[in-house]
Design an enzyme around this catalytic site. Structure first.
Site, short mmCIF file in Angstrom:
data_model
loop_
_atom_site.label_atom_id
_atom_site.label_comp_id
_atom_site.label_asym_id
_atom_site.label_seq_id
_atom_site.Cartn_x
_atom_site.Cartn_y
_atom_site.Cartn_z
N LYS A 124 5.49 10.55 -5.88
CA LYS A 124 6.45 9.47 -6.15
C LYS A 124 7.80 10.05 -6.54
CE LYS A 124 2.73 6.83 -8.29
NZ LYS A 124 2.17 6.28 -9.52
N SER A 156 0.86 -1.17 0.00
CA SER A 156 0.00 0.00 0.00
C SER A 156 0.90 1.23 0.00
CB SER A 156 -0.89 -0.05 1.24
OG SER A 156 -1.84 0.95 1.14
N LEU A 157 0.34 2.37 0.35
CA LEU A 157 1.14 3.59 0.41
C LEU A 157 1.03 4.19 1.79
CD1 LEU A 157 0.13 5.32 -2.96
CD2 LEU A 157 2.36 4.34 -2.42
N GLU A 193 -5.68 1.33 -12.03
CA GLU A 193 -6.92 1.36 -11.26
C GLU A 193 -8.10 1.33 -12.22
OE1 GLU A 193 -5.42 1.80 -8.26
OE2 GLU A 193 -7.15 1.94 -6.95
N LYS A 246 -4.82 10.39 -6.94
CA LYS A 246 -5.01 9.06 -6.38
C LYS A 246 -6.44 8.64 -6.72
CE LYS A 246 -4.86 6.87 -1.84
NZ LYS A 246 -5.35 5.59 -2.29
N ARG A 275 -5.23 -7.00 -8.14
CA ARG A 275 -3.93 -7.19 -7.48
C ARG A 275 -4.02 -8.13 -6.29
NH1 ARG A 275 -1.25 -2.07 -5.94
NH2 ARG A 275 -2.30 -0.78 -7.45
N GLU A 324 0.50 12.83 -8.78
CA GLU A 324 -0.61 12.35 -9.62
C GLU A 324 -1.87 12.23 -8.78
OE1 GLU A 324 0.60 8.40 -10.63
OE2 GLU A 324 2.43 9.07 -11.61
S1 IVH Z 1 1.26 4.04 -6.97
C1 IVH Z 1 2.58 0.37 -3.78
N1 IVH Z 1 -0.35 5.80 -8.09
O1 IVH Z 1 -3.82 3.79 -4.03
C2 IVH Z 1 1.58 0.81 -4.71
N2 IVH Z 1 -1.31 4.19 -6.59
O2 IVH Z 1 -3.66 3.71 -1.10
C3 IVH Z 1 2.04 1.99 -5.50
N3 IVH Z 1 -3.74 4.38 -6.33
O3 IVH Z 1 -2.43 0.55 -3.75
C4 IVH Z 1 0.89 2.55 -6.15
N4 IVH Z 1 -4.04 6.07 -7.71
O4 IVH Z 1 -4.21 0.98 -5.64
C5 IVH Z 1 -0.27 4.74 -7.24
N5 IVH Z 1 -1.65 7.40 -9.15
C6 IVH Z 1 -1.57 6.34 -8.33
C7 IVH Z 1 -2.70 5.79 -7.69
C8 IVH Z 1 -2.52 4.71 -6.80
C9 IVH Z 1 -4.65 5.20 -6.90
C10 IVH Z 1 -4.09 3.32 -5.33
C11 IVH Z 1 -3.29 2.02 -5.49
C12 IVH Z 1 -2.57 1.88 -4.16
C13 IVH Z 1 -3.46 2.66 -3.26
C14 IVH Z 1 -2.76 3.08 -1.96
#
Ligand code: IVH
Length: 307
Positions: free
Chosen positions: A216, A3-4, A97, A36, A57, A34
Site C-alpha cells: 500500500k 478488491s485489490l 479481517e 494478506k 463488508r 503487510e
Molecule cells: S487493504 C480495497 N490489507 O484482501 C480493500 N486487505 O483480495 C483494501 N485483506 O478485500 C484492503 N489482508 O479483505 C488489505 N493487510 C490487508 C489485508 C487485506 C487481507 C483482504 C481484504 C481485501 C482482499 C483483497
C-alpha cells in the site's frame, strides 16, 4: 465491494510501482507491506471509544450486522485504550479481517467429523460459518481472531489524525487494537520485492492462513490523489505467490476420519486425472493442517506438474 489488483511476479510489482510513480511524477513514494490475511472482511465501529458495531463488508455498501458475534472475539477490545487527556474519536470505523487460527480450524473440524458432519474446507469458510451462527454463545466457543489494517468512517478525531498507514497502525496498536503481525515501510520497488520475500518466509510460521502480501502507498494524501477504479484502489495491490503443486488426496485434512466422514468423502465424484492436481497457492485450502510445517510449505518436488 472493492478488491485489490493481484500480482504474481517481481515484474508486475515493478510495473505497479512505476504506474503509481507516473501518476505522481517526481514525488517521493513510500510503501507498506503487510500480510494478506485469508479471512472474512469486516468493519468494526467504535462510538466514543466503545465497541458499537461489527459488520461484514458485504457488497461494500450493505453487509450483515454481526455485532453480537464480533463482541465475542477476545482479541478485540470492547473499549479503546486512549491515553489520559486524549479522548477517543466520536466515531471511528476500522477495516480488517476475522480469521480462525489453524489450531482452531483443526479443532473445529475434528469436532465436526466426530459428530458425523461435513468438515469445513478451509479456515476462511469455518470463520464465515461461525460468524453466520445466530447464537453468539456458540460463537464465543470458537477461537476466532481479528486483525485490523484500515480506517473507514471517522468523526470528531481529537487533534490531528495520522496522515499515513504507518501512523495509523501505530495509533491503533496504542489503542489496544490487533494490527498486522508484520509491516515493512520501504521506498523503492526493489525494497518492496525484498520485503515481500521476507514476509513470504515469515508467514509460513504464522498460526493462521495468509495468501500473500498487500502493498500500500503509505501516504493518505497521495492515496486520495490516486483514487480508485470501479474495482480496486490504484494505490494498493496484492502480491500472491504461486509456489508449487500439491497433490490432492481424498483425506487431505489429514485427520483420522470416522466412518461417517469417510462415506462423505466417498460420495464425492471420482476426480479425473488432472483434477487430482491443483495449483497450490500459498495458504490455499488444500494443504492438510496437520502437515502444515515449514517443509510441507515448500514446493512439492516429488510431485509432477500436470501436463
Ligand atoms: S487493504 C480495497 N490489507 O484482501 C480493500 N486487505 O483480495 C483494501 N485483506 O478485500 C484492503 N489482508 O479483505 C488489505 N493487510 C490487508 C489485508 C487485506 C487481507 C483482504 C481484504 C481485501 C482482499 C483483497
Amino acid at each position: 465491494m472493492q478488491s485489490l489488483e493481484n500480482t504474481y511476479s517481481d515484474e508486475e510489482v515493478r510495473a505497479f510501482v512505476l504506474r503509481v510513480q507516473k501518476l505522481l511524477p517526481g514525488e517521493p513514494l513510500a510503501w507498506t507491506i503487510e500480510p494478506k490475511v485469508d479471512g472474512v472482511a469486516v468493519s468494526v465501529r467504535y462510538e466514543a471509544g466503545v465497541f458499537a458495531q461489527g459488520a461484514t463488508r458485504g457488497d461494500g455498501t450493505t453487509g450483515d450486522d454481526i455485532t453480537a458475534n464480533v463482541r465475542t472475539i477476545r482479541s478485540l477490545p470492547l473499549r479503546l485504550d486512549c491515553a489520559p487527556g486524549h479522548p477517543p474519536p466520536a466515531v471511528i470505523e476500522f477495516r480488517g479481517e476475522i480469521y480462525l487460527p489453524l489450531a482452531g480450524f483443526q479443532q473445529q473440524n475434528a469436532e465436526r467429523l466426530a459428530a458425523g458432519e461435513e468438515p469445513f474446507v478451509n479456515p476462511r469458510n469455518a470463520a464465515a460459518g461461525s460468524l453466520k451462527q445466530l447464537d453468539s454463545r456458540l460463537v464465543a466457543r470458537r477461537p476466532l481472531s481479528i486483525v485490523l489494517y484500515g480506517i473507514g468512517e471517522m468523526q470528531g478525531f481529537p487533534g490531528t489524525p495520522p496522515a499515513d498507514q504507518k501512523g495509523w497502525l501505530e495509533w491503533m496498536r496504542a489503542a489496544g487494537l490487533p494490527t498486522p503481525q508484520e509491516c515493512w515501510l520501504v521506498d523503492s520497488a526493489e525494497a518492496v520485492i525484498e520485503a515481500i520475500a521476507k514476509l513470504d518466509l515469515l508467514r509460513r510460521g504464522f498460526g493462521y492462513e495468509t495468501d500473500g502480501a498487500v502493498v500500500k502507498l503509505n501516504d493518505f494524501a497521495q492515496r486520495l490523489r490516486m483514487g480508485s477504479t470501479a474495482k480496486a484502489p490504484r494505490w494498493a495491490m496484492a502480491h500472491r505467490c504461486l509456489v508449487g503443486w500439491k497433490r490432492l488426496d481424498a483425506n487431505w485434512w489429514g485427520m483420522a476420519m470416522p466412518a461417517s466422514a469417510r462415506s462423505w468423502v466417498n460420495r464425492k465424484p471420482t476426480p479425473k486425472p488432472n483434477d487430482a492436481w491443483e495449483k497450490w497457492r500459498e495458504a490455499c485450502s488444500t494443504i492438510s493442517p496437520t502437515t502444515r510445517t515449514a517443509s510441507a510449505m515448500q514446493p512439492d518436488s516429488t510431485a509432477a506438474k500436470p501436463s
